[in-house]
Design a protein around this motif. Structure first.
Motif, PDB file in Angstrom:
ATOM      1  N   MET B  15       0.951  -1.052   0.097  1.00  0.00           N
ATOM      2  CA  MET B  15      -0.061   0.110   0.056  1.00  0.00           C
ATOM      3  C   MET B  15       0.857   1.228   0.025  1.00  0.00           C
ATOM      4  SD  MET B  15      -2.835  -0.941   2.856  1.00  0.00           S
ATOM      5  CE  MET B  15      -3.387   0.874   2.850  1.00  0.00           C
ATOM      6  N   GLY B  16       0.440   2.297  -0.769  1.00  0.00           N
ATOM      7  CA  GLY B  16       1.074   3.497  -0.849  1.00  0.00           C
ATOM      8  C   GLY B  16       2.118   3.455  -1.893  1.00  0.00           C
ATOM      9  N   ARG B  63      -5.725   8.862  -9.106  1.00  0.00           N
ATOM     10  CA  ARG B  63      -4.585   8.057  -8.681  1.00  0.00           C
ATOM     11  C   ARG B  63      -4.203   7.121  -9.895  1.00  0.00           C
ATOM     12  NH1 ARG B  63      -4.897   4.301  -5.963  1.00  0.00           N
ATOM     13  NH2 ARG B  63      -7.065   4.007  -5.604  1.00  0.00           N
ATOM     14  N   SER B  80      -0.072   5.752  -5.080  1.00  0.00           N
ATOM     15  CA  SER B  80      -0.575   5.753  -3.857  1.00  0.00           C
ATOM     16  C   SER B  80      -1.473   4.414  -3.707  1.00  0.00           C
ATOM     17  CB  SER B  80      -1.379   6.900  -3.317  1.00  0.00           C
ATOM     18  OG  SER B  80      -0.411   8.103  -3.275  1.00  0.00           O
ATOM     19  N   GLU B  82      -4.048   1.190  -2.994  1.00  0.00           N
ATOM     20  CA  GLU B  82      -4.739   1.049  -1.994  1.00  0.00           C
ATOM     21  C   GLU B  82      -5.008  -0.520  -2.380  1.00  0.00           C
ATOM     22  OE1 GLU B  82      -8.079   3.549  -2.258  1.00  0.00           O
ATOM     23  OE2 GLU B  82      -6.734   5.366  -1.805  1.00  0.00           O
ATOM     24  N   LEU B  83      -5.492  -1.012  -1.080  1.00  0.00           N
ATOM     25  CA  LEU B  83      -5.727  -2.693  -1.073  1.00  0.00           C
ATOM     26  C   LEU B  83      -6.935  -2.755  -2.127  1.00  0.00           C
ATOM     27  CD1 LEU B  83      -5.991  -3.311   2.855  1.00  0.00           C
ATOM     28  CD2 LEU B  83      -4.181  -4.086   0.936  1.00  0.00           C
ATOM     29  N   ASP B  85      -7.099  -1.897  -4.850  1.00  0.00           N
ATOM     30  CA  ASP B  85      -6.679  -1.717  -6.298  1.00  0.00           C
ATOM     31  C   ASP B  85      -6.353  -3.144  -6.752  1.00  0.00           C
ATOM     32  OD1 ASP B  85      -4.916   1.408  -5.866  1.00  0.00           O
ATOM     33  OD2 ASP B  85      -6.976   0.980  -6.354  1.00  0.00           O
ATOM     34  N   VAL B 113      -2.169  -5.863  -3.846  1.00  0.00           N
ATOM     35  CA  VAL B 113      -1.711  -5.017  -3.005  1.00  0.00           C
ATOM     36  C   VAL B 113      -1.848  -5.459  -1.481  1.00  0.00           C
ATOM     37  CG1 VAL B 113      -1.853  -2.476  -2.172  1.00  0.00           C
ATOM     38  CG2 VAL B 113      -2.312  -3.058  -4.661  1.00  0.00           C
TER      39      VAL B 113
END
Lengths: 115, 114
Positions: B15-16, B63, B80, B82-83, B85, B113
């Protein structure tokens, strides 16, 4: 809005038998295109068959054929002489005109061919 | 010869992070697409480019940024991560203005992710 509905999440068929997968769609357009895609466990999306709405004759590709009912907005796929390699997810897709070839996919039907 | 190729086929990241997926087609098609297939196998269009110009941009978080350096390439950059995604991302291409309108898909990129 264009919607595509596949009402059978899962189906199974005996090898060498025939199976029909259903697909209905909602549109106010008169000219459009319909497709069936196959996604085997390999994940690759493979075109099975396509139909132009202005053609009354149902499309056929070897063991695959469609029953296109324009008035009913129905586009079912018939697989004859089912083979083990037909085991896959099958997606119905609708493409309206003048949308940059945008596809709308149904939710898919998981077909298992039983030996 | 592979018609529509994607790299990588698998991508595991935290993540990130920021990551990119590349897509190339050697079919001479004018239009390219990105789709997202979620865990329930639902396929949804994200973007479409025609000759390097954006023509479809569905409701996708900013994003996600597609980039088309030429009409044979359409890359997807995700910032960035995220879960949510996590999914399989498919690139596809199609000709334009001919009688052949089906889309040709790449092999997909499974993004995880953690």
């Amino acid at each position: 809005a264009q919607t595509v509905t596949q009402s059978q999440p899962e189906m199974s068929v005996q090898e060498a038998e025939t199976v029909t997968l259903s697909c209905t769609y909602d549109t106010s357009e008169n000219n459009y295109y319909l497709f069936w895609y196959k996604q085997p466990p390999s994940r690759q999306m493979i075109l099975v068959i396509r139909q132009e709405a202005y053609k009354q004759q149902n499309a056929t590709e070897n063991r695959f054929s469609v029953n296109f009912q324009k008035a009913a907005k129905s586009f079912s796929l018939k697989i004859s002489d089912s083979q083990l390699g037909d085991t896959a997810m099958y997606f119905c897709a609708f493409m309206p005109p003048n949308t940059g070839n945008q596809f709308y996919f149904g939710t898919g039907t998981s077909l298992t061919v039983i030996p | 010869d592979t018609a529509v190729s994607q790299t990588p086929k698998y991508l595991v990241t935290q993540m990130g992070n920021d990551k990119s997926i590349k897509c190339e087609q050697n079919l001479g098609h004018d239009t390219m697409y990105w789709y997202k297939q979620d865990s329930k196998k639902f396929l949804k269009i994200m973007f479409s480019y025609n000759n390097k110009e954006l023509i479809i941009n569905e409701t996708v978080p900013n994003r996600f940024s597609p980039k088309s350096p030429d009409k044979a390439h359409l890359n997807l950059h995700i910032n960035s991560l995220e879960l949510g995604d996590s999914a399989v991302y498919f690139c596809a291409s199609s000709p334009r203005g001919s009688g052949v309108l089906e889309q040709y898909f790449g092999p997909g990129t499974r993004l995880t992710v953690t």
